[in-house]
Design a protein around this motif. Structure first.
Motif, PDB file in Angstrom:
ATOM      1  N   GLN A 250      -2.855  39.223  77.395  1.00  0.00           N
ATOM      2  CA  GLN A 250      -2.548  39.888  78.662  1.00  0.00           C
ATOM      3  C   GLN A 250      -3.115  39.122  79.858  1.00  0.00           C
ATOM      4  O   GLN A 250      -2.411  38.864  80.826  1.00  0.00           O
ATOM      5  N   SER A 251      -4.358  38.735  79.811  1.00  0.00           N
ATOM      6  CA  SER A 251      -4.934  38.014  80.945  1.00  0.00           C
ATOM      7  C   SER A 251      -4.454  36.570  81.000  1.00  0.00           C
ATOM      8  O   SER A 251      -4.435  35.955  82.065  1.00  0.00           O
ATOM      9  N   GLY A 252      -4.034  36.020  79.871  1.00  0.00           N
ATOM     10  CA  GLY A 252      -3.479  34.675  79.852  1.00  0.00           C
ATOM     11  C   GLY A 252      -2.199  34.581  80.658  1.00  0.00           C
ATOM     12  O   GLY A 252      -1.883  33.533  81.223  1.00  0.00           O
ATOM     13  N   GLY A 253      -1.441  35.662  80.738  1.00  0.00           N
ATOM     14  CA  GLY A 253      -0.208  35.666  81.519  1.00  0.00           C
ATOM     15  C   GLY A 253      -0.471  35.531  83.002  1.00  0.00           C
ATOM     16  O   GLY A 253       0.259  34.843  83.716  1.00  0.00           O
TER      17      GLY A 253
ATOM     18  N   VAL B 245      -0.296  31.632  87.713  1.00  0.00           N
ATOM     19  CA  VAL B 245      -0.966  30.801  88.719  1.00  0.00           C
ATOM     20  C   VAL B 245      -0.732  29.320  88.435  1.00  0.00           C
ATOM     21  O   VAL B 245      -0.402  28.539  89.336  1.00  0.00           O
ATOM     22  N   ILE B 246      -0.860  28.917  87.177  1.00  0.00           N
ATOM     23  CA  ILE B 246      -0.653  27.518  86.807  1.00  0.00           C
ATOM     24  C   ILE B 246       0.791  27.106  87.061  1.00  0.00           C
ATOM     25  O   ILE B 246       1.069  26.061  87.664  1.00  0.00           O
ATOM     26  N   PHE B 247       1.754  27.935  86.619  1.00  0.00           N
ATOM     27  CA  PHE B 247       3.165  27.594  86.739  1.00  0.00           C
ATOM     28  C   PHE B 247       3.583  27.436  88.200  1.00  0.00           C
ATOM     29  O   PHE B 247       4.226  26.452  88.577  1.00  0.00           O
TER      30      PHE B 247
ATOM     31  N   ILE C  20       4.922  24.028  80.588  1.00  0.00           N
ATOM     32  CA  ILE C  20       5.553  24.708  79.451  1.00  0.00           C
ATOM     33  C   ILE C  20       4.569  25.652  78.776  1.00  0.00           C
ATOM     34  O   ILE C  20       4.919  26.777  78.402  1.00  0.00           O
ATOM     35  N   ILE C  21       3.322  25.233  78.631  1.00  0.00           N
ATOM     36  CA  ILE C  21       2.292  26.108  78.051  1.00  0.00           C
ATOM     37  C   ILE C  21       2.099  27.340  78.934  1.00  0.00           C
ATOM     38  O   ILE C  21       1.948  28.461  78.431  1.00  0.00           O
TER      39      ILE C  21
ATOM     40  N   MET D 282       3.805  35.662  76.542  1.00  0.00           N
ATOM     41  CA  MET D 282       2.873  36.478  75.754  1.00  0.00           C
ATOM     42  C   MET D 282       2.428  37.703  76.536  1.00  0.00           C
ATOM     43  O   MET D 282       2.316  38.802  75.989  1.00  0.00           O
ATOM     44  N   CYS D 283       2.164  37.525  77.829  1.00  0.00           N
ATOM     45  CA  CYS D 283       1.753  38.653  78.660  1.00  0.00           C
ATOM     46  C   CYS D 283       2.864  39.694  78.739  1.00  0.00           C
ATOM     47  O   CYS D 283       2.606  40.892  78.628  1.00  0.00           O
ATOM     48  N   HIS D 284       4.096  39.228  78.926  1.00  0.00           N
ATOM     49  CA  HIS D 284       5.212  40.173  79.007  1.00  0.00           C
ATOM     50  C   HIS D 284       5.426  40.887  77.677  1.00  0.00           C
ATOM     51  O   HIS D 284       5.837  42.050  77.665  1.00  0.00           O
ATOM     52  N   PHE D 285       5.137  40.223  76.580  1.00  0.00           N
ATOM     53  CA  PHE D 285       5.246  40.859  75.269  1.00  0.00           C
ATOM     54  C   PHE D 285       4.263  42.018  75.146  1.00  0.00           C
ATOM     55  O   PHE D 285       4.578  43.048  74.561  1.00  0.00           O
ATOM     56  N   ILE D 286       3.069  41.889  75.690  1.00  0.00           N
ATOM     57  CA  ILE D 286       2.059  42.941  75.599  1.00  0.00           C
ATOM     58  C   ILE D 286       2.281  44.023  76.652  1.00  0.00           C
ATOM     59  O   ILE D 286       2.265  45.212  76.360  1.00  0.00           O
TER      60      ILE D 286
END
Length: 99
Positions: free
Chosen positions: A78-81, A86-88, A42-43, A50-54
């Motif tokens: 941006q890089s968190g997305g 990868v995690i998802f 979920i995180i 958040m990445c798609h928002f930016i």
């Protein structure tokens, strides 16, 4: 292996069986998924959002002056997305291969 099952009655007195919720069952044997792994998934979804928002926003982040706001948008959001994707997909593939 414990299977959560209980009986209760509805308003008419009929017995209703309650099993495990569908999201916590695995098709190969009725075991439960680890809730901490589901929380991580979920995180990861929120990191992707958040990445798609930016990235897909009409506002150009690169036009911001170099400062904490721009660094937060570019490095964290941006890089968190990318990390979230990868995690998802790693967790999803793990559950699919575990069947």
């Amino acid at each position: 292996m414990m299977v959560e099952s209980s009986q209760s009655t509805d308003l008419n007195g009929a017995h209703i069986k309650h099993g495990m919720p569908a999201h916590s069952r695995i098709a190969n044997g009725g075991g439960q998924r680890n809730s901490s792994i589901e929380l991580l998934r979920i995180i990861a979804m929120f990191m992707i959002l958040m990445c798609h928002f930016i990235v897909h926003n009409g506002y150009d982040v690169l036009k911001l002056p170099l400062g904490p706001e721009r660094i937060f948008f570019q490095l964290v959001m941006q890089s968190g997305g990318v990390i979230g994707v990868v995690i998802f997909f790693s967790i999803s593939a793990w559950f699919l291969l575990d069947k």
